[in-house]
Design a protein around this motif. Structure first.
Motif, PDB file in Angstrom:
ATOM      1  N   LEU A 164       0.777  -1.197  -0.020  1.00  7.02           N
ATOM      2  CA  LEU A 164      -0.040  -0.215   0.092  1.00  7.02           C
ATOM      3  C   LEU A 164       0.992   1.049  -0.078  1.00  7.02           C
ATOM      4  O   LEU A 164       1.810   1.347   1.025  1.00  7.02           O
ATOM      5  CB  LEU A 164      -1.062   0.020   1.167  1.00  7.02           C
ATOM      6  CG  LEU A 164      -1.588   1.212   1.564  1.00  7.02           C
ATOM      7  CD1 LEU A 164      -2.740   1.548   0.390  1.00  7.02           C
ATOM      8  CD2 LEU A 164      -2.472   0.925   2.889  1.00  7.02           C
ATOM      9  N   THR A 165       0.664   1.874  -1.086  1.00  4.52           N
ATOM     10  CA  THR A 165       1.624   3.264  -1.087  1.00  4.52           C
ATOM     11  C   THR A 165       0.614   4.414  -0.681  1.00  4.52           C
ATOM     12  O   THR A 165      -0.469   4.655  -1.184  1.00  4.52           O
ATOM     13  CB  THR A 165       2.025   3.632  -2.631  1.00  4.52           C
ATOM     14  OG1 THR A 165       2.923   2.460  -3.012  1.00  4.52           O
ATOM     15  CG2 THR A 165       2.896   4.774  -2.643  1.00  4.52           C
ATOM     16  N   LEU A 166       1.374   5.227   0.266  1.00  6.27           N
ATOM     17  CA  LEU A 166       0.440   6.233   0.397  1.00  6.27           C
ATOM     18  C   LEU A 166       0.961   7.675  -0.073  1.00  6.27           C
ATOM     19  O   LEU A 166       2.370   7.941   0.323  1.00  6.27           O
ATOM     20  CB  LEU A 166       0.615   6.635   2.184  1.00  6.27           C
ATOM     21  CG  LEU A 166      -0.047   5.481   2.815  1.00  6.27           C
ATOM     22  CD1 LEU A 166       0.209   5.389   4.342  1.00  6.27           C
ATOM     23  CD2 LEU A 166      -1.651   5.315   2.438  1.00  6.27           C
ATOM     24  N   GLU A 167       0.215   8.541  -0.642  1.00  9.73           N
ATOM     25  CA  GLU A 167       0.660   9.656  -1.580  1.00  9.73           C
ATOM     26  C   GLU A 167       0.363  10.961  -0.632  1.00  9.73           C
ATOM     27  O   GLU A 167      -0.614  11.204  -0.309  1.00  9.73           O
ATOM     28  CB  GLU A 167       0.008   9.711  -3.056  1.00  9.73           C
ATOM     29  CG  GLU A 167       0.479   8.698  -3.981  1.00  9.73           C
ATOM     30  CD  GLU A 167       0.054   9.094  -5.153  1.00  9.73           C
ATOM     31  OE1 GLU A 167      -0.891   9.889  -5.329  1.00  9.73           O
ATOM     32  OE2 GLU A 167       0.619   8.596  -6.193  1.00  9.73           O
ATOM     33  N   GLY A 168       1.792  11.875  -0.539  1.00 14.19           N
ATOM     34  CA  GLY A 168       1.589  12.907   0.401  1.00 14.19           C
ATOM     35  C   GLY A 168       1.896  12.831   1.869  1.00 14.19           C
ATOM     36  O   GLY A 168       2.501  11.585   2.258  1.00 14.19           O
ATOM     37  N   LYS A 169       1.538  13.746   2.608  1.00 11.85           N
ATOM     38  CA  LYS A 169       1.745  13.751   3.901  1.00 11.85           C
ATOM     39  C   LYS A 169       0.714  12.956   4.920  1.00 11.85           C
ATOM     40  O   LYS A 169      -0.370  13.064   4.652  1.00 11.85           O
ATOM     41  CB  LYS A 169       1.898  15.173   4.545  1.00 11.85           C
ATOM     42  CG  LYS A 169       2.449  15.044   6.257  1.00 11.85           C
ATOM     43  CD  LYS A 169       2.261  16.723   6.525  1.00 11.85           C
ATOM     44  CE  LYS A 169       3.032  16.819   7.915  1.00 11.85           C
ATOM     45  NZ  LYS A 169       3.044  18.222   8.264  1.00 11.85           N
ATOM     46  N   ILE A 170       1.336  11.988   5.513  1.00 12.12           N
ATOM     47  CA  ILE A 170       0.485  10.987   6.248  1.00 12.12           C
ATOM     48  C   ILE A 170      -0.157  11.504   7.338  1.00 12.12           C
ATOM     49  O   ILE A 170       0.422  12.088   8.328  1.00 12.12           O
ATOM     50  CB  ILE A 170       1.146   9.572   6.604  1.00 12.12           C
ATOM     51  CG1 ILE A 170       1.814   9.066   5.246  1.00 12.12           C
ATOM     52  CG2 ILE A 170       0.290   8.534   7.380  1.00 12.12           C
ATOM     53  CD1 ILE A 170       2.698   7.766   5.469  1.00 12.12           C
ATOM     54  N   THR A 171      -1.583  11.331   7.695  1.00 11.26           N
ATOM     55  CA  THR A 171      -2.144  11.702   8.851  1.00 11.26           C
ATOM     56  C   THR A 171      -2.367  10.598   9.439  1.00 11.26           C
ATOM     57  O   THR A 171      -2.482   9.448   9.151  1.00 11.26           O
ATOM     58  CB  THR A 171      -3.301  12.537   8.667  1.00 11.26           C
ATOM     59  OG1 THR A 171      -4.311  12.045   7.687  1.00 11.26           O
ATOM     60  CG2 THR A 171      -2.794  14.096   7.929  1.00 11.26           C
ATOM     61  N   SER A 172      -2.952  10.713  11.022  1.00 12.73           N
ATOM     62  CA  SER A 172      -3.380   9.533  11.835  1.00 12.73           C
ATOM     63  C   SER A 172      -2.483   8.427  11.686  1.00 12.73           C
ATOM     64  O   SER A 172      -2.946   7.245  11.851  1.00 12.73           O
ATOM     65  CB  SER A 172      -4.792   9.230  11.175  1.00 12.73           C
ATOM     66  OG  SER A 172      -5.838  10.083  11.219  1.00 12.73           O
ATOM     67  N   VAL A 173      -1.141   8.879  11.797  1.00 11.60           N
ATOM     68  CA  VAL A 173      -0.062   7.490  11.989  1.00 11.60           C
ATOM     69  C   VAL A 173      -0.459   6.880  13.094  1.00 11.60           C
ATOM     70  O   VAL A 173      -0.055   5.512  13.089  1.00 11.60           O
ATOM     71  CB  VAL A 173       1.402   8.196  11.799  1.00 11.60           C
ATOM     72  CG1 VAL A 173       2.339   7.251  12.086  1.00 11.60           C
ATOM     73  CG2 VAL A 173       1.373   9.001  10.520  1.00 11.60           C
ATOM     74  N   PRO A 174      -0.629   7.325  14.245  1.00  8.15           N
ATOM     75  CA  PRO A 174      -0.807   6.311  15.648  1.00  8.15           C
ATOM     76  C   PRO A 174      -2.019   5.301  15.069  1.00  8.15           C
ATOM     77  O   PRO A 174      -1.591   4.256  15.616  1.00  8.15           O
ATOM     78  CB  PRO A 174      -1.320   7.305  16.615  1.00  8.15           C
ATOM     79  CG  PRO A 174      -0.986   8.609  16.352  1.00  8.15           C
ATOM     80  CD  PRO A 174      -0.893   8.602  14.724  1.00  8.15           C
ATOM     81  N   TYR A 175      -3.014   5.485  14.600  1.00  7.21           N
ATOM     82  CA  TYR A 175      -3.864   4.477  14.150  1.00  7.21           C
ATOM     83  C   TYR A 175      -3.450   3.308  13.304  1.00  7.21           C
ATOM     84  O   TYR A 175      -3.906   2.251  13.229  1.00  7.21           O
ATOM     85  CB  TYR A 175      -5.269   5.050  13.754  1.00  7.21           C
ATOM     86  CG  TYR A 175      -6.067   5.901  14.778  1.00  7.21           C
ATOM     87  CD1 TYR A 175      -7.057   5.009  15.781  1.00  7.21           C
ATOM     88  CD2 TYR A 175      -5.953   7.196  14.945  1.00  7.21           C
ATOM     89  CE1 TYR A 175      -7.419   5.599  16.714  1.00  7.21           C
ATOM     90  CE2 TYR A 175      -6.685   7.902  16.157  1.00  7.21           C
ATOM     91  CZ  TYR A 175      -7.527   6.814  16.781  1.00  7.21           C
ATOM     92  OH  TYR A 175      -8.182   7.788  17.774  1.00  7.21           O
ATOM     93  N   ILE A 176      -2.745   3.943  12.301  1.00  7.19           N
ATOM     94  CA  ILE A 176      -2.034   2.940  11.384  1.00  7.19           C
ATOM     95  C   ILE A 176      -1.009   2.143  11.950  1.00  7.19           C
ATOM     96  O   ILE A 176      -0.918   0.853  11.830  1.00  7.19           O
ATOM     97  CB  ILE A 176      -1.274   3.752  10.223  1.00  7.19           C
ATOM     98  CG1 ILE A 176      -2.219   4.584   9.177  1.00  7.19           C
ATOM     99  CG2 ILE A 176      -0.667   2.896   9.264  1.00  7.19           C
ATOM    100  CD1 ILE A 176      -1.586   5.318   8.361  1.00  7.19           C
ATOM    101  N   MET A 178      -1.151   1.208  15.331  1.00  6.53           N
ATOM    102  CA  MET A 178      -2.197   0.291  16.126  1.00  6.53           C
ATOM    103  C   MET A 178      -2.274  -0.810  15.189  1.00  6.53           C
ATOM    104  O   MET A 178      -2.108  -1.922  15.553  1.00  6.53           O
ATOM    105  CB  MET A 178      -3.279   0.937  16.512  1.00  6.53           C
ATOM    106  CG  MET A 178      -4.119   0.088  17.224  1.00  6.53           C
ATOM    107  SD  MET A 178      -5.909   0.997  17.432  1.00  6.53           S
ATOM    108  CE  MET A 178      -5.297   2.308  18.820  1.00  6.53           C
ATOM    109  N   THR A 179      -2.768  -0.454  13.953  1.00  9.49           N
ATOM    110  CA  THR A 179      -3.235  -1.715  13.188  1.00  9.49           C
ATOM    111  C   THR A 179      -2.245  -2.739  12.839  1.00  9.49           C
ATOM    112  O   THR A 179      -2.302  -3.909  13.225  1.00  9.49           O
ATOM    113  CB  THR A 179      -3.960  -1.174  11.990  1.00  9.49           C
ATOM    114  OG1 THR A 179      -5.120  -0.519  11.962  1.00  9.49           O
ATOM    115  CG2 THR A 179      -4.432  -2.273  11.000  1.00  9.49           C
TER     116      THR A 179
END
Length: 408
Positions: A164-176, A178-179
């Protein structure tokens, strides 16, 4: 049911036990459905987690998840890989207004078969489960972390895993994180390097194990609000919490130091203490992109203390149970506040008074009810449709009554 909170006084040195995190519980319930060897303790008793568990055990074609947004997203992913099963997933009228196109498009790219039954981009959905053979997908990095987590939670069952590639500035990193941590805990191999998240396909049996859910930090926020609005020396102990938390909302411990609240970590609990009064002329400035669910509590705390508060990183609040930014502005202004909002920020001007006997509308949003309740320490206040708290914290009003709140 409406609840009137008469002006109340906290009993000091109380202890409250809070149910398991809804965020952790819903992730683990889905993993348990994929890997039945996993057992879970301290599962959340929230409506959302009850609905999640019921949906995962149901053999019916129609699944109704009511207001449970997390369940809608996670179950859309889950049912897409149930080979040969046809599922219709729907929810409340508000749920039918909450977008899901980003997730559906991503799943479709991976080979899922999902169609919209009413309006394009929104529930209800018809899902025909199948094996997903594609393994690469790209998402904008600033989308709701629940879309990302929904994909990650099922990815170990893909033939080739997932990149999974995320484009741009990542938000909600703690929830990712956690998963990914929960995936690792059941034996699934993952990596998160720069903007690429990889989940390996599971090729071995998962070891039987029991995982314990930490108590919910979002629910802890209301007790932080209470202590902040209390006299110096007031304290309360809440459990069960740990200093190394997977939950993004654990930043409460740092944030509430700005409101004069100190946090002491004990073996399985935390003690919150109002240690000092704060400068009434100070401005609280916060970026909550990693913890937007505590924005309502913080705004109410700042208002109750007469402080100026400026928060950014709130773009996901517009697609929650209600548009939380508009709802906050509306209800705070009824109490006498001056509030300016944009699509991603809230600016609360300092106020010297709090209007009493105001009825707070909750908009079917559990966090509106709970965030405003601590103002009962300042003035009498009415919370409309107060039983909406059951979505995440069914014992909320009982716990508040136990610690000294005068409720009618």
């Amino acid at each position: 049911m409406d609840i009137k909170i008469q002006k109340s006084q906290l009993h000091n040195h109380q202890k409250v036990q809070i149910t398991g995190s809804k965020s952790e519980s819903n992730r683990l319930l889905l993993l348990q459905a994929l890997y039945p060897q996993v057992s879970i303790s301290n599962v959340s008793n929230s409506d959302d987690s009850v609905l999640m568990r019921k949906a995962l055990s149901s053999e019916e074609e129609l699944i109704d998840i009511h207001h449970a947004g997390t369940a809608m997203r996670f179950l859309t992913a889950y049912f897409s890989i149930q080979k040969g099963r046809e599922t219709i997933i729907t929810g409340s009228p508000r749920m039918k207004e909450r977008p899901i196109k980003i997730l559906v498009d991503a799943l479709s790219t991976l080979g899922a078969e999902i169609t919209y039954l009413e309006n394009d981009g929104f529930p209800p959905l018809k899902i025909i489960g199948k094996e997903l053979t594609e393994n690469k997908v790209t998402l904008a990095a600033n989308v709701s972390s629940q879309y990302i987590s929904a994909l990650l939670l099922i990815a170990s069952k893909f033939e080739k895993g997932l990149e999974l590639t995320l484009e741009g500035k990542i938000t909600s990193v703690p929830y990712i994180n956690m998963t990914l941590s929960l995936l690792n805990s059941v034996g699934v191999e993952t990596s998160f390097v720069e903007n690429i998240i990889t989940v390996k396909p599971n090729t071995t049996d998962i070891e039987p194990q029991t995982l314990t859910v930490e108590s919910d930090w979002s629910s802890a926020s209301y007790f932080y609000g209470l202590i902040a609005l209390s006299d110096v020396g007031t304290e309360i102990t809440i459990g069960s919490y740990k200093s190394e938390s997977l939950q993004g909302d654990s930043v409460l411990a740092d944030i509430y130091e700005k409101f004069g609240v100190t946090t002491t970590f004990l073996k399985e609990s935390i003690t919150l203490r109002k240690s000092s009064n704060i400068d009434i002329n100070s401005i609280v400035e916060l970026d909550l992109k990693n913890a937007p669910d505590i924005a309502q509590t913080i705004a109410v705390t700042a208002f109750g203390l007469g402080l100026e508060c400026y928060m950014i990183g709130l773009h996901t609040l517009k697609i929650k149970e209600t548009d939380r930014l508009v709802a906050l502005k509306t209800e705070l202004e009824k109490l006498g506040a001056e509030v300016i909002i944009t699509d991603l920020s809230l600016h609360l001007k300092p106020s010297k008074t709090v209007n009493s006997n105001i009825t707070i509308a909750t908009y079917n949003d559990h966090r509106m009810a709970m965030a405003f309740a601590p103002l009962g320490l300042k003035v009498p206040i009415v919370i409309e449709n107060a039983d909406v708290v059951s979505k995440s914290y069914p014992q909320f009003w009982e716990d508040f009554k136990t610690i000294g709140f005068n409720l009618k």
